[in-house]
Enzyme design. Structure first.
Site, PDB file in Angstrom:
ATOM      1  N   ASP A  66      42.967 -31.786   3.520  1.00  0.00           N
ATOM      2  CA  ASP A  66      43.136 -30.758   4.542  1.00  0.00           C
ATOM      3  C   ASP A  66      44.588 -30.301   4.486  1.00  0.00           C
ATOM      4  OD1 ASP A  66      43.434 -29.168   6.736  1.00  0.00           O
ATOM      5  OD2 ASP A  66      42.437 -30.539   8.128  1.00  0.00           O
ATOM      6  N   ASN A  93      46.178 -20.411  -2.649  1.00  0.00           N
ATOM      7  CA  ASN A  93      45.033 -19.529  -2.376  1.00  0.00           C
ATOM      8  C   ASN A  93      44.340 -19.810  -1.044  1.00  0.00           C
ATOM      9  OD1 ASN A  93      42.410 -17.971  -3.193  1.00  0.00           O
ATOM     10  ND2 ASN A  93      41.732 -20.092  -2.955  1.00  0.00           N
ATOM     11  N   TYR A 158      45.650 -13.840  11.490  1.00  0.00           N
ATOM     12  CA  TYR A 158      45.509 -13.857  10.022  1.00  0.00           C
ATOM     13  C   TYR A 158      46.449 -12.825   9.400  1.00  0.00           C
ATOM     14  CZ  TYR A 158      42.989 -13.140   5.525  1.00  0.00           C
ATOM     15  OH  TYR A 158      42.634 -12.998   4.200  1.00  0.00           O
ATOM     16  N   THR A 193      32.676 -12.354  -1.944  1.00  0.00           N
ATOM     17  CA  THR A 193      32.519 -13.812  -1.968  1.00  0.00           C
ATOM     18  C   THR A 193      31.439 -14.175  -0.946  1.00  0.00           C
ATOM     19  OG1 THR A 193      34.191 -14.033  -0.247  1.00  0.00           O
ATOM     20  CG2 THR A 193      34.960 -14.198  -2.521  1.00  0.00           C
TER      21      THR A 193
HETATM   22  N1  LIG Z   1      37.630 -12.370  -0.116  1.00  0.00           N
HETATM   23  C1  LIG Z   1      38.371 -11.348   0.251  1.00  0.00           C
HETATM   24  O1  LIG Z   1      37.872 -10.242   0.403  1.00  0.00           O
HETATM   25  C2  LIG Z   1      39.861 -11.496   0.478  1.00  0.00           C
HETATM   26  C3  LIG Z   1      40.583 -10.364   0.852  1.00  0.00           C
HETATM   27  C4  LIG Z   1      41.952 -10.473   1.041  1.00  0.00           C
HETATM   28  C5  LIG Z   1      42.586 -11.689   0.863  1.00  0.00           C
HETATM   29  N2  LIG Z   1      41.859 -12.766   0.501  1.00  0.00           N
HETATM   30  C6  LIG Z   1      42.591 -14.027   0.332  1.00  0.00           C
HETATM   31  O2  LIG Z   1      42.210 -14.639  -0.891  1.00  0.00           O
HETATM   32  C7  LIG Z   1      42.219 -16.068  -0.745  1.00  0.00           C
HETATM   33  C8  LIG Z   1      40.837 -16.628  -1.050  1.00  0.00           C
HETATM   34  O3  LIG Z   1      39.902 -15.993  -0.197  1.00  0.00           O
HETATM   35  P1  LIG Z   1      38.348 -16.307  -0.235  1.00  0.00           P
HETATM   36  O4  LIG Z   1      37.684 -15.059   0.211  1.00  0.00           O
HETATM   37  O5  LIG Z   1      37.982 -16.942  -1.508  1.00  0.00           O
HETATM   38  O6  LIG Z   1      38.279 -17.360   0.979  1.00  0.00           O
HETATM   39  P2  LIG Z   1      37.126 -18.449   1.262  1.00  0.00           P
HETATM   40  O7  LIG Z   1      37.171 -18.661   2.742  1.00  0.00           O
HETATM   41  O8  LIG Z   1      35.861 -18.028   0.649  1.00  0.00           O
HETATM   42  O9  LIG Z   1      37.677 -19.731   0.505  1.00  0.00           O
HETATM   43  C9  LIG Z   1      38.845 -20.368   0.952  1.00  0.00           C
HETATM   44  C10 LIG Z   1      38.833 -21.793   0.442  1.00  0.00           C
HETATM   45  O10 LIG Z   1      39.931 -22.470   1.061  1.00  0.00           O
HETATM   46  C11 LIG Z   1      39.446 -23.695   1.575  1.00  0.00           C
HETATM   47  N3  LIG Z   1      40.226 -24.093   2.754  1.00  0.00           N
HETATM   48  C12 LIG Z   1      40.257 -23.468   3.957  1.00  0.00           C
HETATM   49  N4  LIG Z   1      41.010 -24.173   4.803  1.00  0.00           N
HETATM   50  C13 LIG Z   1      41.468 -25.257   4.141  1.00  0.00           C
HETATM   51  C14 LIG Z   1      42.281 -26.374   4.504  1.00  0.00           C
HETATM   52  N5  LIG Z   1      42.774 -26.531   5.746  1.00  0.00           N
HETATM   53  N6  LIG Z   1      42.555 -27.313   3.561  1.00  0.00           N
HETATM   54  C15 LIG Z   1      42.054 -27.178   2.297  1.00  0.00           C
HETATM   55  N7  LIG Z   1      41.249 -26.162   1.908  1.00  0.00           N
HETATM   56  C16 LIG Z   1      40.972 -25.201   2.818  1.00  0.00           C
HETATM   57  C17 LIG Z   1      37.994 -23.427   1.966  1.00  0.00           C
HETATM   58  O11 LIG Z   1      37.234 -24.615   2.066  1.00  0.00           O
HETATM   59  C18 LIG Z   1      37.543 -22.536   0.827  1.00  0.00           C
HETATM   60  O12 LIG Z   1      37.042 -23.274  -0.274  1.00  0.00           O
HETATM   61  C19 LIG Z   1      42.649 -16.319   0.702  1.00  0.00           C
HETATM   62  O13 LIG Z   1      44.049 -16.503   0.742  1.00  0.00           O
HETATM   63  C20 LIG Z   1      42.279 -15.045   1.416  1.00  0.00           C
HETATM   64  O14 LIG Z   1      43.030 -14.830   2.571  1.00  0.00           O
HETATM   65  C21 LIG Z   1      40.509 -12.707   0.316  1.00  0.00           C
END
Ligand SMILES: NC(=O)c1ccc[n+]([C@@H]2O[C@H](COP(=O)([O-])OP(=O)(O)OC[C@H]3O[C@@H](n4cnc5c(N)ncnc54)[C@H](O)[C@@H]3O)[C@@H](O)[C@H]2O)c1
Length: 250
Positions: A66, A93, A158, A193
Site C-alpha cells: 500500500d 503510475n 485528484y 481501462t
Molecule cells: N485511465 C485514464 O483515463 C487516465 C487519465 C488520466 C490520468 N490517468 C493516470 O494514469 C495512471 C494509471 O491510471 P489507470 O486508469 O490505469 O488507474 P487504475 O485505477 O485503473 O489503476 C491504478 C492502479 O494503482 C493501484 N493502486 C491504487 N492505490 C494504490 C495504493 N495505495 N498502493 C498501491 N497501489 C495502488 C490500483 O490497485 C491499480 O492497480 C494514474 O496515475 C491515473 O491518474 C489515467
C-alpha cells in the site's frame, strides 16, 4: 499498434512500476517486459498483481504494498533494487480517481486523497534516487492527468494532486539533472481501462471522442509507448516537462 518500437537501451534496465497490477500500469509492465527490461511492480491489489506476474514470461517481480504507507517505501524499494540488481527507471503510475463534491471533503479525506495521488510519488523518487546515482543516472516518469487541464467536475482533490505532480516534476528535474537523472510527466487523456469503463456510459465515451482531434479510444499500450521512449536513452535530453498522450482532447 502495428509494430511497436524496440529500444536497445531498455534491455536489462531495472524498472520499477507502481500500480502495475491493472489498467495502464499493467500495460506498462507488459511493455517494459517485452523490451527485455528487468521489471518489478508494486500494487495494493495483490490478487491482480500475482495474476499478471504469473501470465508473463519471464515473470516480473511483484510485491503487494500500500503506497500510502510511505514509511515502508524505502525498505520496499531497497529490497526490490537488491532483487533486480539496481534501479534505473521509476514509473510513478499508481493513483485513484474517486469522485467527490467540495462540500463532502473533510480534512481526513483531503489527507487520504493526497496520500494516494501525490505523496508516494515523492517518497518513491526519494528512495529510488540513491540507486540511480549509483548507476550513473536514471529516469523518473510521473503520471499526471489531463483532467485538471480541462477542469473536469467532481475531481477537485485528484486534480489538485495531479496539478502538483507537474510542479514536482519540474523541481525534481532541476535538482537531479546534474546526477543525470531525468524527471518527466506523462499526461494521459481518457484511456480505455476497466476502471474508466465504470465512470463512462457509451454516450459519455462518444462525447470524449468527439472532443478529441483524433478518432478512436486511447489504449494502455498507447500510453506505454510514450513511457518507453521517455525511459529510454533516446530521450536523453528530455527532462522537466509534461508529455501528453490524449488524442488532442480539449
Ligand atoms: N485511465 C485514464 O483515463 C487516465 C487519465 C488520466 C490520468 N490517468 C493516470 O494514469 C495512471 C494509471 O491510471 P489507470 O486508469 O490505469 O488507474 P487504475 O485505477 O485503473 O489503476 C491504478 C492502479 O494503482 C493501484 N493502486 C491504487 N492505490 C494504490 C495504493 N495505495 N498502493 C498501491 N497501489 C495502488 C490500483 O490497485 C491499480 O492497480 C494514474 O496515475 C491515473 O491518474 C489515467
Amino acid at each position: 499498434m502495428s509494430q511497436p518500437a524496440t529500444y536497445p537501451s531498455l534491455r536489462d534496465k531495472k524498472v520499477l512500476i507502481t500500480g502495475g497490477a491493472t489498467g495502464i500500469g499493467a500495460g506498462l509492465v507488459e511493455a517494459f517486459a517485452r523490451q527485455g527490461a528487468r521489471v518489478a511492480f508494486v500494487d495494493v491489489n495483490a490478487e491482480a498483481g500475482a495474476a499478471l506476474a504469473a501470465r508473463l514470461d519471464p515473470a516480473p517481480l511483484f510485491r503487494g504494498c500500500d503506497l500510502t504507507d510511505v514509511a515502508a517505501l524505502p525498505g520496499t524499494i531497497d529490497s526490490i533494487a537488491q532483487a533486480l540488481g539496481g534501479l534505473d527507471v521509476l514509473i510513478n503510475n499508481a493513483a485513484n480517481d474517486d469522485r467527490h463534491s467540495i462540500a463532502e471533503v473533510t480534512p481526513a479525506y483531503w489527507d487520504e486523497r493526497m496520500a494516494v495521488n501525490l505523496r508516494h510519488l515523492f517518497f518513491a523518487a526519494q528512495a529510488a534516487v540513491p540507486h540511480m546515482k549509483r548507476a550513473g543516472g536514471g529516469a523518473i516518469v510521473n503520471f499526471g492527468s489531463i483532467s485538471w487541464h480541462l477542469g473536469l467536475p467532481d475531481l477537485v482533490l485528484y486534480q489538485t494532486a495531479k496539478a502538483a505532480i507537474e510542479g514536482m516534476t519540474r523541481s525534481m528535474a532541476r535538482d537531479l539533472g546534474r546526477d543525470n537523472i531525468r524527471v518527466t510527466t506523462i499526461v494521459p487523456g481518457n484511456v480505455q481501462t476497466p476502471r474508466q469503463e465504470k465512470w463512462y456510459t457509451p454516450e459519455g465515451e462518444a462525447e470524449i471522442v468527439a472532443a478529441q482531434c483524433l478518432d478512436g479510444r486511447i489504449q494502455p499500450a498507447d500510453v506505454a509507448a510514450l513511457a518507453l521512449f521517455l525511459a529510454s536513452d533516446d530521450a536523453r535530453m528530455c527532462t522537466g516537462h509534461d508529455y501528453f498522450v490524449d488524442a488532442g482532447w480539449r
